[in-house]
Design a protein around this motif. Sequence first.
Motif, PDB file in Angstrom:
ATOM      1  N   PHE A 333       7.733  -1.153   6.335  1.00 21.02           N
ATOM      2  CA  PHE A 333       6.454  -1.188   7.051  1.00 21.02           C
ATOM      3  C   PHE A 333       5.676  -2.433   6.664  1.00 21.02           C
ATOM      4  N   ASP A 334       4.579  -2.646   7.347  1.00 15.46           N
ATOM      5  CA  ASP A 334       3.591  -3.628   6.908  1.00 15.46           C
ATOM      6  C   ASP A 334       2.335  -2.864   6.518  1.00 15.46           C
ATOM      7  N   PRO A 335       1.602  -3.346   5.503  1.00 12.83           N
ATOM      8  CA  PRO A 335       0.302  -2.739   5.250  1.00 12.83           C
ATOM      9  C   PRO A 335      -0.612  -3.110   6.411  1.00 12.83           C
ATOM     10  N   TYR A 336      -1.480  -2.202   6.782  1.00 10.15           N
ATOM     11  CA  TYR A 336      -2.422  -2.500   7.862  1.00 10.15           C
ATOM     12  C   TYR A 336      -3.311  -3.669   7.441  1.00 10.15           C
ATOM     13  N   GLU A 337      -3.427  -4.642   8.305  1.00 14.75           N
ATOM     14  CA  GLU A 337      -4.339  -5.757   8.036  1.00 14.75           C
ATOM     15  C   GLU A 337      -5.628  -5.542   8.823  1.00 14.75           C
ATOM     16  N   PRO A 338      -6.752  -5.327   8.110  1.00 14.69           N
ATOM     17  CA  PRO A 338      -8.006  -5.050   8.826  1.00 14.69           C
ATOM     18  C   PRO A 338      -8.386  -6.230   9.712  1.00 14.69           C
ATOM     19  N   LYS A 339      -9.104  -5.926  10.771  1.00 12.58           N
ATOM     20  CA  LYS A 339      -9.606  -6.997  11.638  1.00 12.58           C
ATOM     21  C   LYS A 339     -10.720  -7.735  10.885  1.00 12.58           C
ATOM     22  N   ASP A 340     -10.924  -8.989  11.248  1.00 10.43           N
ATOM     23  CA  ASP A 340     -12.001  -9.743  10.601  1.00 10.43           C
ATOM     24  C   ASP A 340     -13.320  -9.008  10.802  1.00 10.43           C
ATOM     25  N   TYR A 345     -14.102  -7.176   5.818  1.00 15.12           N
ATOM     26  CA  TYR A 345     -12.876  -7.903   5.502  1.00 15.12           C
ATOM     27  C   TYR A 345     -12.957  -9.343   6.013  1.00 15.12           C
ATOM     28  N   LYS A 346     -12.750 -10.254   5.141  1.00 13.44           N
ATOM     29  CA  LYS A 346     -12.801 -11.704   5.413  1.00 13.44           C
ATOM     30  C   LYS A 346     -14.199 -12.223   5.728  1.00 13.44           C
ATOM     31  N   THR A 347     -15.197 -11.329   5.849  1.00 12.81           N
ATOM     32  CA  THR A 347     -16.557 -11.836   6.049  1.00 12.81           C
ATOM     33  C   THR A 347     -17.388 -11.668   4.777  1.00 12.81           C
ATOM     34  N   ILE A 348     -17.008 -10.694   3.961  1.00 15.16           N
ATOM     35  CA  ILE A 348     -17.672 -10.559   2.658  1.00 15.16           C
ATOM     36  C   ILE A 348     -16.608 -10.876   1.603  1.00 15.16           C
ATOM     37  N   ASP A 349     -16.943 -11.800   0.683  1.00 10.04           N
ATOM     38  CA  ASP A 349     -15.866 -12.365  -0.135  1.00 10.04           C
ATOM     39  C   ASP A 349     -15.306 -11.428  -1.220  1.00 10.04           C
ATOM     40  N   ASN A 350     -15.985 -10.343  -1.518  1.00 12.40           N
ATOM     41  CA  ASN A 350     -15.374  -9.450  -2.515  1.00 12.40           C
ATOM     42  C   ASN A 350     -14.816  -8.162  -1.904  1.00 12.40           C
ATOM     43  N   VAL A 351     -14.387  -8.282  -0.649  1.00  9.13           N
ATOM     44  CA  VAL A 351     -13.704  -7.156   0.002  1.00  9.13           C
ATOM     45  C   VAL A 351     -12.213  -7.493   0.104  1.00  9.13           C
ATOM     46  N   ILE A 352     -11.359  -6.656  -0.488  1.00  9.08           N
ATOM     47  CA  ILE A 352      -9.906  -6.894  -0.412  1.00  9.08           C
ATOM     48  C   ILE A 352      -9.209  -5.602   0.015  1.00  9.08           C
ATOM     49  N   THR A 353      -7.924  -5.698   0.286  1.00  5.51           N
ATOM     50  CA  THR A 353      -7.183  -4.490   0.683  1.00  5.51           C
ATOM     51  C   THR A 353      -6.540  -3.867  -0.548  1.00  5.51           C
ATOM     52  N   LEU A 354      -6.105  -2.621  -0.376  1.00 10.11           N
ATOM     53  CA  LEU A 354      -5.454  -1.926  -1.482  1.00 10.11           C
ATOM     54  C   LEU A 354      -4.199  -2.661  -1.974  1.00 10.11           C
ATOM     55  N   PRO A 355      -3.314  -3.137  -1.063  1.00  5.43           N
ATOM     56  CA  PRO A 355      -2.151  -3.888  -1.567  1.00  5.43           C
ATOM     57  C   PRO A 355      -2.564  -5.118  -2.385  1.00  5.43           C
ATOM     58  N   GLN A 356      -3.620  -5.809  -1.927  1.00  5.69           N
ATOM     59  CA  GLN A 356      -4.097  -6.961  -2.707  1.00  5.69           C
ATOM     60  C   GLN A 356      -4.595  -6.507  -4.076  1.00  5.69           C
ATOM     61  N   LEU A 488     -10.341  -1.878   0.391  1.00  7.48           N
ATOM     62  CA  LEU A 488     -10.096  -1.141   1.638  1.00  7.48           C
ATOM     63  C   LEU A 488      -8.739  -0.468   1.536  1.00  7.48           C
ATOM     64  N   VAL A 489      -8.761   0.847   1.537  1.00  7.06           N
ATOM     65  CA  VAL A 489      -7.516   1.613   1.359  1.00  7.06           C
ATOM     66  C   VAL A 489      -6.783   1.618   2.701  1.00  7.06           C
ATOM     67  N   THR A 490      -5.929   0.626   2.868  1.00  7.81           N
ATOM     68  CA  THR A 490      -5.254   0.430   4.156  1.00  7.81           C
ATOM     69  C   THR A 490      -3.953   1.215   4.226  1.00  7.81           C
ATOM     70  N   GLY A 491      -3.648   1.670   5.418  1.00  4.74           N
ATOM     71  CA  GLY A 491      -2.451   2.489   5.613  1.00  4.74           C
ATOM     72  C   GLY A 491      -1.237   1.663   6.004  1.00  4.74           C
ATOM     73  N   MET A 492      -0.236   2.361   6.515  1.00  9.33           N
ATOM     74  CA  MET A 492       1.009   1.704   6.912  1.00  9.33           C
ATOM     75  C   MET A 492       1.048   1.537   8.428  1.00  9.33           C
ATOM     76  N   VAL A 493       1.537   0.394   8.856  1.00 13.81           N
ATOM     77  CA  VAL A 493       1.797   0.180  10.282  1.00 13.81           C
ATOM     78  C   VAL A 493       3.220  -0.368  10.424  1.00 13.81           C
ATOM     79  N   PRO A 494       3.772  -0.298  11.637  1.00 16.16           N
ATOM     80  CA  PRO A 494       5.132  -0.841  11.802  1.00 16.16           C
ATOM     81  C   PRO A 494       5.151  -2.340  11.510  1.00 16.16           C
TER      82      PRO A 494
END
Lengths: 740, 141
Positions: A333-340, A345-356, A488-494
């Motif tokens: 799978f790929d981890p879900y990448e949040p939209k900007d 995500y990507k607009t506030i500098d201390n927001v990251i995803t769970l995989p990161q 951001l606790v991101t899920g799984m996507v194809p």
Amino acid sequence: MKKDLKQKIGVYICECGGNISDYVDVEKVAKAVENEPGVYLVQTTMFTCSDSAQIEIIEGIKENNLDSMVVASCSPKLHLLTFRDVAKRAGLNQYNYVHANIREQCSWAHSDRTEEATDKAVRLVRAAIAKVRLSESLETIEIEAKNVAAIVGAGVSGLRSAIDLADQGTQVYLIERDHFVGGRTAQWGKLFPTNEDGKELVERLYKQIKERENITVFTGADIQSLDGSVGDFKLGVKISPRHITGACDEETSDQLYKVCPQETDDEFNFGLTKRKAIYKNYKNAYPENPVVDMDLCDKCGECLKVTNSNINLEQEAENITLNVGAILLNTGFDPYEPKDGEFGYKTIDNVITLPQFRRLLDMSNGSLEYNGKSIRDIAYIYCVGSRQPDGENKHCSRYCCTSAIQSALNVKSKYSDVRNFHINRGIRTYGKQETCYVDSTKQGDVYLQFFEKSFPTLEKIGDKTIITLNDALTDNETMEVSADLVVLVTGMVPRKEDTVAGILKVPIGSDKFYNEIHTKLRPVETVIDGIFIAGACQSPKNIRATMASTLSATAKANSLISTGKIELEPIIATIDTNLCEWCGKCDELCSYNAFEKVEIDGKMVAQVNKAICKGCGACAPICEVNAINIIGSSDEEVEVMIDAFVKDVQFIEDHKAKEAEKTVGKTDDTEKLKKALPEIGKKILQSLESEAKSVPEIAADIQHPADDVLYYLMSLRKYGFVKETGEINDDEYYLYELKQ
Amino acid sequence: MSDYQPKILVFSSDKISDPAIDLAGLLKKHYSPKVYNITVPCTSSVKSRWILHAFEKGIDGVFIGSDGTDCPYRSDCSDLSSKVIEQTQEVMKERGINIARVKMAALCSVCADPFVNHMKNFSESLASLGNIKNETGQSNE
């Protein structure tokens, strides 16, 4: 074309121990169909599936020299194979048997209207008789199978599968697109519940792979083409070179990283760090040698100056063809990448995803910092990219709650002054994973909850991000959490870059993950014979569930190809070449490339490749000259069934004679009935010989599940073999005894 | 409300919608006993001529229990069936058959309730249309 119609049909109507005969008058049905064209004999049986009834049917077919049979009983999903086997043992071709479903789709569905249920049963049986009259003997398509499998994806799922398949005697090609094995698991750091590092898990599996001679690992390998079909696939694979042709020890590797001037975001660390054009995913990644990323390399030649580097920048890609019997997809799978802007995500500098965050934690040493700032308060926002009320990901990704909480435990054990705030939509640490939730609450983690109707909002104030939410756990009180880091606790996507599905024509489900034949009954097979799916490419799974599915796919693949022969259903499309004028429409439509253009008697026509055609029939309606029919669902077969459904049903009303016949049958034939009991029925009677027992006691005595026992016991009661004693035992269960 | 009990022919698919119909029975969810089911590998194989044959012979309504996106063979199977239905409806119009007599809905393999509801609603709407034979011009015998 006039067919030879079947002349001597045996029709067997099952009572199913009352499940059918309580609602459908099977005797009436028998009477109503006995004069149908082609019918030679009609029998009703208590349990048609029982061993003794099977033997009786077989003897009857042989004695009377029958040429076909109809069984009217439960859903063919249960016993189609049983009765195909009966047909075979009776010397019939298994395709000269047609099934009528008079239980699930008649007696049970219409248990409220018994007379009409009987009427319907007659029509269903007549339709089956009409269909079997037209039936032809078919041979299963037998093809040779190579006992060789390709496993696509060398994450933990593919690695595990390769080991087991190899141990069962199958030659394995393990194909990995990346230059290193281990997939996602290697990225996760410490895992629930053993705290074993994902990298250690990968290492253990890889070492086992290396011990096996019948596994070949290809890395940097991209699937290019697929030809052939089950048992004999030809998989075209392009192998990108490592550009390092001999051993390259750690010291040399370190020097190479140092001299290489080209740098890019390190995908393995989700862009948290940079890597050079010469790189490894991580220090102990396997295979051991680094690799040169030629998309990045500008051939400056610095690396060539390092002694013993064994670098060859001119090494060329190799195209190979692997001849395999089965293909197992473990592409993950790929981890879900949040939209900007999604939760900052990507607009506030201390927001990251769970995989990161997992990479950040895994790499951190001594202090936890992000962007050069030390982190104390961490807020986790759950279900990002999963359970979207408006977005396309409706699914729960299953692993993220546990993964986020495990991360919170990991971070706290490494940095004790960290404070964790879990802003969730309901915690789903199902099964054993609940313990990590308990541990996290014990260590003082704070849980706040929001609903899909009001998502939290984020605002950066100074170095902190303030998360505002209406907390469902405190009657929608407005709460603010001030965080140094938002995860951001991101899920799984194809997989986004999935080239495999297109080439292999893997069916894709509505959730965009790979699709199995049946979610419960056939969870690792696809409709393409010989192509199996396992792990997170099929649906979000944690490592545990991934392993279970990959071992299941392994067993299915091995049982398919290990004997060297495969039998395929002959239910395929047929072409009437007199009608076909080759317009190419069927070929264009077919998802499997089952059609070939051939010349017959001087004209071009379509021909069906028997090993490839799945018999789905999608091509049949689009043929303008109606040259295509599907075996088993031909125009003629469907139309005679329709005719049978609409034909009037008239019962021969001779109650007295029939009642007399029935009574005689029932009293005289107790022994015969007893003989016709299924094995479990006999065991129940035997168990009750010594003393009266309750259902759980019988179940324990004969070692069958209690629900099965109850089911058969009720039939035995109905047919007068057992009765209630009228007493209950200490556990408050009714007791049953033999009826003398 | 008419008392007429219409005959419905259902086309279901072997792997997805037929199990849903089985499940309805298993759960003893009742629907009209004048519903008859023919199972095919995939409902995209249902031909126009089968539907027209059914009407000719006195079936009052044809229901295609499509796999929708769950189809193990191809995700566009419902689209293919839609086209077949459109073509069929053209012919139905020519022959004076109400086009509401053919209907399609996607059923998943556990869609027992949706199936039963479809059958109830379809039975009712067909009952109000009355016997097909009034449209195909056959006698009511």
